[in-house]
Design an enzyme around this catalytic site. Sequence first.
Site, PDB file in Angstrom:
ATOM      1  N   SER A 130      -3.745   0.083  -4.281  1.00 28.05           N
ATOM      2  CA  SER A 130      -3.318  -0.629  -5.478  1.00 28.05           C
ATOM      3  C   SER A 130      -4.557  -1.148  -6.233  1.00 28.05           C
ATOM      4  O   SER A 130      -5.458  -0.371  -6.554  1.00 28.05           O
ATOM      5  CB  SER A 130      -2.364  -1.767  -5.088  1.00 28.05           C
ATOM      6  OG  SER A 130      -1.752  -2.328  -6.213  1.00 28.05           O
TER       7      SER A 130
ATOM      8  N   ASP B  70       6.763   5.619  -5.583  1.00 27.98           N
ATOM      9  CA  ASP B  70       5.982   4.560  -6.223  1.00 27.98           C
ATOM     10  C   ASP B  70       6.069   4.718  -7.739  1.00 27.98           C
ATOM     11  O   ASP B  70       5.457   5.601  -8.322  1.00 27.98           O
ATOM     12  CB  ASP B  70       4.531   4.640  -5.762  1.00 27.98           C
ATOM     13  CG  ASP B  70       3.658   3.514  -6.318  1.00 27.98           C
ATOM     14  OD1 ASP B  70       4.162   2.700  -7.121  1.00 27.98           O
ATOM     15  OD2 ASP B  70       2.471   3.462  -5.943  1.00 27.98           O
TER      16      ASP B  70
ATOM     17  N   HIS C 239       5.925   1.245  -4.043  1.00 28.82           N
ATOM     18  CA  HIS C 239       4.494   0.961  -4.115  1.00 28.82           C
ATOM     19  C   HIS C 239       3.958   0.361  -2.819  1.00 28.82           C
ATOM     20  O   HIS C 239       2.839   0.661  -2.394  1.00 28.82           O
ATOM     21  CB  HIS C 239       4.218   0.019  -5.288  1.00 28.82           C
ATOM     22  CG  HIS C 239       2.771  -0.297  -5.495  1.00 28.82           C
ATOM     23  ND1 HIS C 239       1.834   0.671  -5.765  1.00 28.82           N
ATOM     24  CD2 HIS C 239       2.094  -1.483  -5.451  1.00 28.82           C
ATOM     25  CE1 HIS C 239       0.632   0.104  -5.890  1.00 28.82           C
ATOM     26  NE2 HIS C 239       0.777  -1.185  -5.694  1.00 28.82           N
TER      27      HIS C 239
END
Length: 383
Positions: free
Chosen positions: A157, A322, A355
């Site tokens: 991320s 995601d 995610h």
Amino acid sequence: MPEQIPQDSIGLVTPQTLHFDQPLELECSTVLPGYTLIYETYGSLNEDASNAVLICHALSGNHHAAGYHSMEDKKPGWWDTAIGPGKTIDTNRFFVVVPNNLGGCNGSTGPTSTNPESGRPYGPDFPFVTVQDWVVSQARLADALAIRQWAAVVGGSLGGMQTLQWSITYPERLRHALIIAAAPKLTAQNIAFNEVARQAIRTDPEFHEGRYIEHNVLPERGLRLARMLGHITYLSDESMGAKFGRELREGHLNYDYGVEFQVESYLRYQADRFVGQFDANTYLLMTKALDYFDPAAAHGDNLSAALSRVSAQFCVLSFTSDWRFSPNRSREMVRALLDNDLKVSYAEITANQGHDAFLMKIPHYLNLFGSYMKRITVGGETS
């Protein structure tokens, strides 16, 4: 914590701090006269310092990525599934360094720290920090630890964005870059999510223009709403449906605004827990750093040009479910890296966790991740 520490755990760890007196000029044109970074290390640095791995954390992460601080800890560090003896990032081979980013709220200098000029908490006076600023501060930490080159820089991320920036800013200081569930810049939709979260915090009556600590209050309502919104985007519709569906908490409708569905209970629990762990001003800063990240902007929006000096080998991983940082964004990075004739391994992992999949114990994912880590040579090893 389990009564006995698992064999594949790094066990009990103690955070370390390092103060830097050298001023740091930030991208926002402000100079930070000095600062402290808190960090943890796992494993041992080998004789030629060739086995060091830097872990870059995501928005709400910190330096405590693995192991336990005490026998009373309920949970290990946030990436304990991947870091430890014999695990994906094997601490029998690697010396792992995990700093808390500048501007954080877990021990590194940030909005909750004392401003030496005023003697009060920085609060909203803490300067804006960017991914580039974090990378520069991390490079200084590497210097202090006598690490001239990382065997790998790894991040998921926002941590993946830092990894990409490392490869651009210090191409000679890392051999491998592992970017997981990340993007080369945020989409308009992602910036919009962040702005809604910031407005939830800033319009809380207890925010007091960011000086809530001086008023002995916290903007709890705003921070809770920001966390609930963010958490929804970290999960997939499929995973939420599988975990909660439309299950009622009490088995029947109450026809009121209390908690009726299990998913409501879950979001409120996550929000309540977050309020006790995170600082609102830090949340604002971190989301702004996300928004500002765009290495291609200085190259006419040409990501390939932005990566022209990069020399590391790459492993890029994405997850099918995601939607916050979709596989399309990872493929965008892969294309730009290939345009520069760089060595790239790419995998799009089928997973329904959204995610947050990069944090989870998904065997196929960890096997792919681990296979790449085993290819990284350290010391006198040969490939």
